[in-house]
Design an enzyme around this catalytic site. Sequence first.
Site, PDB file in Angstrom:
ATOM      1  N   CYS A 137      45.317  81.732  25.557  1.00 41.18           N
ATOM      2  CA  CYS A 137      44.348  81.743  26.648  1.00 41.18           C
ATOM      3  C   CYS A 137      44.907  81.016  27.867  1.00 41.18           C
ATOM      4  CB  CYS A 137      43.017  81.107  26.281  1.00 41.18           C
ATOM      5  SG  CYS A 137      42.206  81.867  24.892  1.00 41.18           S
ATOM      6  N   ARG A 158      49.889  84.298  28.189  1.00 36.48           N
ATOM      7  CA  ARG A 158      49.239  83.424  27.217  1.00 36.48           C
ATOM      8  C   ARG A 158      48.195  84.156  26.380  1.00 36.48           C
ATOM      9  NH1 ARG A 158      50.044  78.033  28.472  1.00 36.48           N
ATOM     10  NH2 ARG A 158      48.255  77.461  27.222  1.00 36.48           N
ATOM     11  N   TRP A 201      43.080  85.080  24.481  1.00 36.83           N
ATOM     12  CA  TRP A 201      43.728  85.484  23.223  1.00 36.83           C
ATOM     13  C   TRP A 201      42.705  85.147  22.152  1.00 36.83           C
ATOM     14  CZ3 TRP A 201      45.171  83.359  18.526  1.00 36.83           C
ATOM     15  CH2 TRP A 201      46.088  84.101  17.779  1.00 36.83           C
ATOM     16  N   ASN A 256      40.244  77.004  26.552  1.00 38.34           N
ATOM     17  CA  ASN A 256      41.445  77.349  25.787  1.00 38.34           C
ATOM     18  C   ASN A 256      41.490  76.398  24.607  1.00 38.34           C
ATOM     19  OD1 ASN A 256      44.068  77.871  24.883  1.00 38.34           O
ATOM     20  ND2 ASN A 256      45.010  76.588  26.450  1.00 38.34           N
ATOM     21  N   GLY A 257      41.519  76.940  23.378  1.00 41.12           N
ATOM     22  CA  GLY A 257      41.560  76.077  22.194  1.00 41.12           C
ATOM     23  C   GLY A 257      40.573  76.569  21.151  1.00 41.12           C
ATOM     24  N   GLU A 290      66.295  85.874  13.155  1.00 40.08           N
ATOM     25  CA  GLU A 290      65.882  85.893  14.556  1.00 40.08           C
ATOM     26  C   GLU A 290      65.994  87.307  15.139  1.00 40.08           C
ATOM     27  OE1 GLU A 290      64.208  84.142  16.432  1.00 40.08           O
ATOM     28  OE2 GLU A 290      64.745  84.682  18.465  1.00 40.08           O
ATOM     29  N   LYS A 298      62.842  89.329  16.707  1.00 41.29           N
ATOM     30  CA  LYS A 298      62.840  89.895  18.064  1.00 41.29           C
ATOM     31  C   LYS A 298      62.409  91.355  18.003  1.00 41.29           C
ATOM     32  CE  LYS A 298      62.691  87.139  20.050  1.00 41.29           C
ATOM     33  NZ  LYS A 298      62.719  85.822  19.567  1.00 41.29           N
ATOM     34  N   GLU A 334      58.576  91.846  16.945  1.00 40.91           N
ATOM     35  CA  GLU A 334      57.507  91.396  17.844  1.00 40.91           C
ATOM     36  C   GLU A 334      57.362  92.256  19.097  1.00 40.91           C
ATOM     37  OE1 GLU A 334      57.887  87.260  18.983  1.00 40.91           O
ATOM     38  OE2 GLU A 334      60.027  87.470  19.277  1.00 40.91           O
ATOM     39  N   HIS A 346      68.653  91.257  -5.015  1.00 42.03           N
ATOM     40  CA  HIS A 346      67.518  90.698  -5.759  1.00 42.03           C
ATOM     41  C   HIS A 346      66.196  91.308  -5.308  1.00 42.03           C
ATOM     42  CE1 HIS A 346      70.248  87.860  -7.577  1.00 42.03           C
ATOM     43  NE2 HIS A 346      70.764  87.676  -6.380  1.00 42.03           N
ATOM     44  N   LYS A 353      52.231  83.420  24.329  1.00 43.09           N
ATOM     45  CA  LYS A 353      53.444  82.630  24.488  1.00 43.09           C
ATOM     46  C   LYS A 353      53.356  81.267  23.814  1.00 43.09           C
ATOM     47  CE  LYS A 353      57.546  81.791  26.120  1.00 43.09           C
ATOM     48  NZ  LYS A 353      58.648  82.418  25.379  1.00 43.09           N
TER      49      LYS A 353
HETATM   50  C1  F6R Z   1      59.146  84.380  19.124  1.00 39.41           C
HETATM   51  C2  F6R Z   1      58.469  83.246  19.704  1.00 39.41           C
HETATM   52  C3  F6R Z   1      57.650  82.393  18.825  1.00 39.41           C
HETATM   53  C4  F6R Z   1      57.840  80.918  19.201  1.00 39.41           C
HETATM   54  C5  F6R Z   1      56.898  80.035  18.373  1.00 39.41           C
HETATM   55  C6  F6R Z   1      57.104  78.565  18.669  1.00 39.41           C
HETATM   56  O1  F6R Z   1      59.880  85.083  20.080  1.00 39.41           O
HETATM   57  O2  F6R Z   1      58.553  83.005  20.880  1.00 39.41           O
HETATM   58  O3  F6R Z   1      57.953  82.606  17.491  1.00 39.41           O
HETATM   59  O4  F6R Z   1      59.166  80.572  18.979  1.00 39.41           O
HETATM   60  O5  F6R Z   1      55.577  80.378  18.657  1.00 39.41           O
HETATM   61  O6  F6R Z   1      56.858  78.280  20.012  1.00 39.41           O
HETATM   62  P1  F6R Z   1      57.376  76.948  20.647  1.00 39.41           P
HETATM   63  O7  F6R Z   1      58.867  76.996  20.651  1.00 39.41           O
HETATM   64  O8  F6R Z   1      56.804  76.917  22.028  1.00 39.41           O
HETATM   65  O9  F6R Z   1      56.883  75.817  19.785  1.00 39.41           O
END
Ligand code: F6R
Length: 609
Positions: free
Chosen positions: A2, A27, A76, A102-103, A482, A486, A489, A505, A604
């Site tokens: 949010c 956000r 969100w 937000n929260g 990773e 990527k 997502e 396995h 984010k």
């Molecule tokens: C994936 C991504 C998330 C963040 C995770 C932690 O691309 O961005 O998996 O890495 O939400 O966020 P931070 O680093 O802000 O604690």
Amino acid sequence: MCGIIGYVGPSDSTPILLACLKKLEYRGYDSSGVGVLDHHSHLIVRKSKGKIKNLEEVLKGEPLPFSNVGISHTRWATHGLPTDINAHPHVNNAGTIAVVHNGIIENYAPLREKLKKQGCYFVSQTDTEVIAHLISVLYKGDLKQAVQKAIAQLKGAFAIAVISKDHPDLMIAARVGSPLIIGLGDKENYIASDVPAILDRTRRVIYLKDGQMAVITMDKVDVFTFAGQKVTPKVDTVSFTVSAAQKEGYDHFMLKEIHEQPQGLANMLKNRLPSGKLNLEGLDVSDKVLASVKKITVIACGTAYHAGLVGKYIIEDLARLTTEVDTSSEFRYRNAIIDKHTLVVAVSQSGETADTLAAVREAKAKGAKIISICNVVGSSLARESDGVLYTHAGLEIGVASTKAYTAQLMMFYLLGIKLAQVRQTAKPARLKDLIKQLQRVPDHQKSLLEQKAAILKIAEANSHFGCFLYLGRNINYPTALEGALKLKEISYIPAEGYAAGEMKHGPIALIDEYRAVVCVAVQSHVYEKMISNIQEIRARKGNVIAVATQGDKDIAHHVDYVLTVPAIDELLTPLLAIIPLQLMAYYVAVKRGNDVDQPRNLAKSVTVE
Ligand code: F6R
């Protein structure tokens, strides 16, 4: 999670709120809304399900009057579906008080029941609506006092902004656990969840602290503790530029941020290795403590967790120190064995991830020293740590983290070298050579980015696959995780990362001609093992895309496509191997027509549990 914007000033608030709100859309973007006070003491609210462009359509049909005070929100969803009704602002039954939030209000259910008994009726399924009603029943003519009394009853995390038709010249903001800043303009003031939203309007900001509230008018900002004590807030001048919050010709922030990696790492090396000597300013843990620490525990979420996994290989190899890595959400509930001999390294781009903050508090309570690897200066995590290693990767807007990841990796290399120096666990010549090779990484990354046309071709040729496996071994096992994260997502293609040795396995059952398998097979002591795994996939008709070292003439015989990276010390390969995987995920998502910077269901910073 949010985004909140508020404005008080001489201009019409709605266009300002919308322009700023769009910069917070990363956000959350499942609904949005705006509430303003007009010159006839009316409180008017407009909302819409979906992205901010839907709200703009609503406002075209039903424009808002000129107003000097307004609040807005991009959501969100946590409690309640993403609908028009659940969008913020939420108002009390008289329609006199509006709140954006937000929260999560954890005790919203008992509060809701209590408020219902007091005659309030609820129209949404949100936790936020209780705040509007609570302020309303506590309001006796003094809005600040009513907000203060209301927040004393709230449990959970919140950043809120409140306006009331009875106070047409002000807004009130408060925070616990969720970020909120106040932007100081010239006879106008703002509130925002994050700095980028207001960057082209002002650089002077107050980072509201947990347990603080503010009464904001056109020409005044008064900050108080929740207990009502007035405080003098620190005013910071934000140094990053407006361009950091713009795409600058790139189609997406993600692509821009992928391209910013070489420069970001070059800057970091310049600051952290002036004339080749390590400078870990901010670490704030003495060499004596670093030499005597018995264990390192890394806590982080998502991409930052993957950086932590790479960190484990680095620290165990260079510093011979047991390193465990846990996701914050697991760590906080598992009664981990942590004491004053443990050094906890918390990794977070935003520094606002709720689970990481809670895990840090848990570790602190058990006596551990906390250092954080963090990107956002002044974030909650930075403030709560004993030492902070800022990555200074610059503003990251793309929801899929890229440049923050490689900056976190670089910081782990520097930390690993520091630990090895003080613990005398690696030969100085080895460390010197690593430093020399680290300094070449930005140029290597640049050369990788120049190959993007080839990566685009491979991505497009494979974008039809309905399932991807990513395999890696040793220090590139996290690279596989990773790479898979990527892809999934932003492309929404199911993608799993596995340690290649684990394939037999279970995951091997997935392999057939309809699977794409990405194998990180750079030159290393496990290269031959990776080749054997690749053969096993080929024998089952899997389509293999390999990430291999330039000059590897053999690999093309075993695989369908090769993405090459420059040769480098095996320990440093994650800094290069991830670049083609970031680009490949990006191009697959674009080919599929997805909204790369705002993938569905994601936000984010995850400021709720
Ligand atoms: C994936 C991504 C998330 C963040 C995770 C932690 O691309 O961005 O998996 O890495 O939400 O966020 P931070 O680093 O802000 O604690």
